[in-house]
Design an enzyme around this catalytic site. Structure first.
Site, PDB file in Angstrom:
ATOM      1  N   LEU A 138       0.391  -5.521  -8.284  1.00  0.00           N
ATOM      2  CA  LEU A 138      -0.876  -5.010  -8.777  1.00  0.00           C
ATOM      3  C   LEU A 138      -1.853  -5.050  -7.606  1.00  0.00           C
ATOM      4  O   LEU A 138      -1.778  -5.951  -6.760  1.00  0.00           O
ATOM      5  CB  LEU A 138      -1.425  -5.870  -9.924  1.00  0.00           C
ATOM      6  CG  LEU A 138      -0.655  -5.864 -11.249  1.00  0.00           C
ATOM      7  CD1 LEU A 138      -1.301  -6.841 -12.229  1.00  0.00           C
ATOM      8  CD2 LEU A 138      -0.597  -4.468 -11.850  1.00  0.00           C
ATOM      9  N   ASP A 139      -2.759  -4.083  -7.533  1.00  0.00           N
ATOM     10  CA  ASP A 139      -3.766  -4.098  -6.476  1.00  0.00           C
ATOM     11  C   ASP A 139      -4.577  -5.394  -6.553  1.00  0.00           C
ATOM     12  O   ASP A 139      -4.679  -6.026  -7.610  1.00  0.00           O
ATOM     13  CB  ASP A 139      -4.722  -2.907  -6.628  1.00  0.00           C
ATOM     14  CG  ASP A 139      -4.033  -1.580  -6.421  1.00  0.00           C
ATOM     15  OD1 ASP A 139      -2.990  -1.543  -5.735  1.00  0.00           O
ATOM     16  OD2 ASP A 139      -4.531  -0.566  -6.956  1.00  0.00           O
ATOM     17  N   LYS A 140      -5.177  -5.773  -5.440  1.00  0.00           N
ATOM     18  CA  LYS A 140      -5.960  -7.003  -5.363  1.00  0.00           C
ATOM     19  C   LYS A 140      -6.951  -7.128  -6.524  1.00  0.00           C
ATOM     20  O   LYS A 140      -7.050  -8.184  -7.160  1.00  0.00           O
ATOM     21  CB  LYS A 140      -6.722  -7.041  -4.029  1.00  0.00           C
ATOM     22  CG  LYS A 140      -7.675  -8.215  -3.881  1.00  0.00           C
ATOM     23  CD  LYS A 140      -8.487  -8.110  -2.614  1.00  0.00           C
ATOM     24  CE  LYS A 140      -9.520  -9.219  -2.534  1.00  0.00           C
ATOM     25  NZ  LYS A 140     -10.384  -9.102  -1.330  1.00  0.00           N
ATOM     26  N   ARG A 238      -5.657   5.222 -10.261  1.00  0.00           N
ATOM     27  CA  ARG A 238      -6.892   5.477  -9.525  1.00  0.00           C
ATOM     28  C   ARG A 238      -6.894   6.880  -8.926  1.00  0.00           C
ATOM     29  O   ARG A 238      -7.903   7.595  -8.975  1.00  0.00           O
ATOM     30  CB  ARG A 238      -7.061   4.413  -8.444  1.00  0.00           C
ATOM     31  CG  ARG A 238      -7.148   2.997  -9.014  1.00  0.00           C
ATOM     32  CD  ARG A 238      -6.929   1.926  -7.962  1.00  0.00           C
ATOM     33  NE  ARG A 238      -7.975   1.934  -6.946  1.00  0.00           N
ATOM     34  CZ  ARG A 238      -7.929   1.211  -5.845  1.00  0.00           C
ATOM     35  NH1 ARG A 238      -6.877   0.428  -5.592  1.00  0.00           N
ATOM     36  NH2 ARG A 238      -8.915   1.263  -4.972  1.00  0.00           N
TER      37      ARG A 238
END
Length: 304
Positions: A138-140, A238
């Site tokens: 998962l992205d930060k 996104r």
């Protein structure tokens, strides 16, 4: 020993600053890192050293000497970690916002991997010492449910499910604008951006990417959506929602430069994860409720 990167300036990049052009062209290299390389004489333009502010011209050959990456020693760290479920094959965790998944230059510690090494005895070794147990990321600044593997067999089976798109992944996102349709599908290939190498984009030669969504709630200028991924491309949600002109609120990379609703990172949460257990063959499904900051944003919108 330095590794050599060669970049050619094309027509669309003519006139860009040298440091900006290199930072956009070489992934994982920051603009300040480029400036340090330029000052150290590690960058040449057609064989000549130039300043960071030099404006590049079409056809020029940029040579960048990159120092070897520093070896990162990964240590267990006592970082709070919410473990939703755990058995001898896997663990399901609820990753908080603002946590990098695995160590890398610029983020050598205080990552999810450092926490996993402290809290979980065994982790698979397929992805090496920097990413033990990590099956997917998962992205930060994306919070929510993740699965990690505790042995190589479980890792291979879970990774195969991801490859075959049989893992069930659903996210909750707050996006800009009001989406009229209650249900929709975004089917648009994703690849590395042609103009900014740090970003992904919808491109004709990209990898297939499909996102199904349904509207959960509408506000004056925003929409809350639930997104089901059929594929798992980097930054897929996104990129897809920016592509349909409804970027994720707070997204610093694909959204508006101006901050909205006091957010400095994307309002995106991994709400559901379902998969076939590698040993029992049973389908398992786990959910994670929205983090407090996300709930507060929604409550403030409902009061308007």
């Amino acid at each position: 020993m330095d590794s050599i990167e060669i970049i050619w300036v094309d027509e669309e990049n003519e006139g860009e600053r040298l440091d900006v052009f290199i930072a956009e062209s070489i992934p994982n290299l920051s603009r300040s890192g480029v400036q340090n390389l330029i000052q150290a004489g590690k960058v040449t333009v057609d064989g000549k050293v130039k300043k960071a502010s030099y404006k590049v011209k079409e056809g020029e050959k940029i040579t960048v000497a990159l120092p070897p990456p520093q070896k990162i020693e990964v240590q267990p760290q006592n970082i709070p970690l919410e473990i939703i479920y755990q058995d001898s094959d896997l663990a399901v965790i609820n990753k908080p916002k603002n946590m990098v998944v695995h160590p890398a230059p610029g983020n050598p510690d205080h990552t999810l991997v450092n926490a996993l090494l402290y809290h979980i005895k065994d982790l698979s070794g397929i992805n090496g010492e920097l990413r033990p147990g990590i099956v997917h990321r998962l992205d930060k600044d994306t919070s929510g449910v993740m699965v990690v593997a505790k042995n190589d067999r479980a890792h291979r089976i879970l990774a195969q499910q991801i490859k075959e798109h049989t893992i069930n992944r659903e996210y909750t996102a707050l996006v800009h604008g009001v989406i009229k349709e209650n249900l929709g599908t975004i089917d648009a290939p994703i690849g590395r951006s042609k103009t900014d190498r740090k970003k992904m984009a919808v491109v004709p030669d990209g990898k297939p990417a499909i996102s199904h969504y349904r509207v959960l709630e509408r506000f004056a200028n925003y929409t809350l959506v639930r997104v089901k991924l059929l594929t798992g491309r980097t930054h897929q949600i996104r990129v897809h929602f920016a592509y349909i002109k409804h970027p994720v609120v707070g997204d610093p990379l694909y959204g508006p430069a101006k901050k909205h609703l006091g957010l400095d990172s994307q309002a995106l949460h991994a709400s559901l994860l379902g998969f076939i257990h590698p040993s029992t063959g049973e389908y398992m499904e786990f959910t994670s409720e929205l983090p407090e900051y996300f709930k507060q944003v929604l409550e403030s919108l409902r009061r308007k």
